[in-house]
Design a protein around this motif. Structure first.
Motif, PDB file in Angstrom:
ATOM      1  N   PHE A 179       1.742   2.059  -2.799  1.00 48.61           N
ATOM      2  CA  PHE A 179       1.808   3.076  -3.901  1.00 48.61           C
ATOM      3  C   PHE A 179       0.128   2.787  -4.142  1.00 48.61           C
ATOM      4  CE2 PHE A 179      -0.398   2.510  -8.286  1.00 48.61           C
ATOM      5  CZ  PHE A 179       0.424   4.027  -8.404  1.00 48.61           C
ATOM      6  N   PRO A 180      -0.882   3.333  -4.505  1.00 46.14           N
ATOM      7  CA  PRO A 180      -0.643   5.607  -4.896  1.00 46.14           C
ATOM      8  C   PRO A 180       0.107   5.886  -3.521  1.00 46.14           C
ATOM      9  CG  PRO A 180      -2.752   4.606  -5.327  1.00 46.14           C
ATOM     10  CD  PRO A 180      -2.545   3.279  -4.822  1.00 46.14           C
ATOM     11  N   ALA A 181       0.340   6.940  -4.041  1.00 48.29           N
ATOM     12  CA  ALA A 181       1.277   7.362  -3.079  1.00 48.29           C
ATOM     13  C   ALA A 181      -0.047   8.764  -2.708  1.00 48.29           C
ATOM     14  CB  ALA A 181       2.872   8.539  -2.694  1.00 48.29           C
ATOM     15  N   PRO A 182       0.369  10.033  -1.571  1.00 44.73           N
ATOM     16  CA  PRO A 182      -0.218  11.233  -2.107  1.00 44.73           C
ATOM     17  C   PRO A 182      -1.039  11.309  -3.380  1.00 44.73           C
ATOM     18  CG  PRO A 182       0.397  11.527  -0.061  1.00 44.73           C
ATOM     19  CD  PRO A 182       1.158   9.793  -1.448  1.00 44.73           C
ATOM     20  N   GLU A 183       0.892  12.124  -3.672  1.00 46.84           N
ATOM     21  CA  GLU A 183       0.312  12.978  -5.518  1.00 46.84           C
ATOM     22  C   GLU A 183       0.009  12.375  -6.641  1.00 46.84           C
ATOM     23  OE1 GLU A 183       3.694  11.386  -3.670  1.00 46.84           O
ATOM     24  OE2 GLU A 183       4.907  11.020  -4.881  1.00 46.84           O
ATOM     25  N   HIS A 184      -0.531  10.409  -6.599  1.00 52.53           N
ATOM     26  CA  HIS A 184      -1.270   9.728  -7.541  1.00 52.53           C
ATOM     27  C   HIS A 184      -2.400   9.887  -6.836  1.00 52.53           C
ATOM     28  CE1 HIS A 184       2.970   8.445  -7.082  1.00 52.53           C
ATOM     29  NE2 HIS A 184       2.076   9.266  -8.388  1.00 52.53           N
ATOM     30  N   THR A 185      -2.863  11.503  -5.639  1.00 53.62           N
ATOM     31  CA  THR A 185      -4.209  10.748  -5.254  1.00 53.62           C
ATOM     32  C   THR A 185      -5.207  11.572  -5.409  1.00 53.62           C
ATOM     33  OG1 THR A 185      -3.283   9.063  -3.668  1.00 53.62           O
ATOM     34  CG2 THR A 185      -5.338  10.056  -3.192  1.00 53.62           C
ATOM     35  N   PHE A 186      -6.590  11.626  -5.489  1.00 53.18           N
ATOM     36  CA  PHE A 186      -7.500  13.061  -5.845  1.00 53.18           C
ATOM     37  C   PHE A 186      -8.083  13.190  -4.599  1.00 53.18           C
ATOM     38  CE2 PHE A 186      -7.379  10.791  -9.798  1.00 53.18           C
ATOM     39  CZ  PHE A 186      -6.871  12.176 -10.373  1.00 53.18           C
ATOM     40  N   LYS A 187      -8.333  14.570  -4.296  1.00 51.99           N
ATOM     41  CA  LYS A 187      -8.795  14.683  -2.935  1.00 51.99           C
ATOM     42  C   LYS A 187     -10.260  15.400  -2.715  1.00 51.99           C
ATOM     43  CE  LYS A 187      -4.566  15.638  -0.797  1.00 51.99           C
ATOM     44  NZ  LYS A 187      -4.153  14.806  -2.106  1.00 51.99           N
ATOM     45  N   ARG A 204       1.022  -1.131  -0.217  1.00 55.81           N
ATOM     46  CA  ARG A 204       0.257  -0.057   0.004  1.00 55.81           C
ATOM     47  C   ARG A 204       0.522   0.945   0.290  1.00 55.81           C
ATOM     48  NH1 ARG A 204      -4.931  -1.823   0.166  1.00 55.81           N
ATOM     49  NH2 ARG A 204      -5.825  -2.998   1.184  1.00 55.81           N
TER      50      ARG A 204
END
Ligand code: KIV
Ligand code: NA
Length: 277
Positions: free
Chosen positions: A259-267, A257
């Motif tokens: 990946f995905p890291a915060p930079e690959h993730t939508f908020k 877990r």
């Protein structure tokens, strides 16, 4: 950079500047090899072996060749694109050959077609060239005839076979071919053929370094597979190793877990979530 034409290739032969060609079968590879600066891209019927998993080039169809050639043409590069005419798209009749060659130019926008064979295809080559279709010949080891040749082996080793190869090359040149692939031909014989031809550029694969140019299958050049690699091919990269280790790293990161890291993730705003019931 200016688009490469058949005149560019002929001029390169006259000036003794080596011509580079590699195969490509899709837009991603074609973009990369265009950016690298290759003069010619061959959409080879080796697509059958390399991309489709056939045991030879014999099963490859016109529709498959058109499909891959269209994809390569979408790369919009400067390389001159040559499409391979598949087995039995030109052997049965002159009319078949002209019609199928024209399909490549009309439906894909490529510049030239390549055909296997010597003097037996010269009448067709002449008519293609007269109709405005640039032609690349292909002699020596001709994979579409593997069943007839009884395997993949070096060609032109005895006097009769060497003389036939030289005669075929001259006949293709006289018929108007602007280039001729020499596959699996002893280097000294390929050098003689190259010296005897005045206008047609020889493009070698397993034919020594005296040819006017060289061609390799992109997957061989890049080391895309760890399986069989022909003696004449050189692996300039180990994409097989890179791909396997990249995918293994992806598998590890998904399992842990990371990946995905915060930079690959939508908020989403917390208050939106709070309003849900
Ligand atoms: O199909 C192909 O890739 C070829 C080259 C090996 C010349 O014909
Ligand atoms: Na081919």
């Amino acid at each position: 950079k200016k688009a490469i034409t058949t005149s560019t290739i002929k001029a390169m032969k006259q000036q003794g500047e080596p011509i580079t060609m590699v195969t490509a079968y899709d837009v991603a590879m074609a973009r990369n090899v265009n950016e690298a600066g290759v003069e010619m891209i061959l959409v080879g019927d080796s697509v059958g072996n390399v991309m489709l998993g056939y045991g030879s080039t014999v099963p490859v169809t016109m529709e498959e060749m058109l499909h891959h050639t269209k994809a390569v043409m979408r790369a919009c590069g400067t390389a001159l694109v040559v499409a391979d005419m598949p087995f039995m798209s030109y052997q049965a009749s002159i009319a078949d050959g002209l019609y199928n060659a024209a399909r490549f130019l009309k439906e894909t926008g490529c510049t030239a077609v390549k055909l296997e064979g010597g003097s037996e295809i010269c009448e067709l080559v002449q008519k293609m060239v007269a109709a405005g279709i640039p032609v690349v010949g292909h002699i020596g080891l001709t994979p579409q005839s593997v069943n007839q040749m009884g395997g993949f082996k070096v060609q032109g080793k005895d006097v009769a076979a060497a003389q036939k190869l030289l005669d075929d090359a001259k006949a293709l040149e006289a018929a108007g071919a602007f280039a001729i692939v020499l596959e699996c031909v002893p280097a000294a014989l390929a050098a003689k053929v190259t010296a005897e031809l005045k206008t047609a550029a020889t493009i070698g694969i397993g034919a020594g370094n005296s040819c006017d140019g060289q061609v390799l299958v992109c997957n061989d050049l890049l080391g895309f597979s760890d399986g069989f690699c022909p003696k004449f091919a050189k692996k300039y990269s180990d994409l097989h190793g890179s791909i396997v280790s990249a995918v293994q790293q992806y598998i590890r990161e998904v399992k842990e877990r990371s990946f995905p890291a915060p930079e690959h993730t939508f908020k989403i705003d917390d208050e939106v979530l709070e309003k849900l019931y």
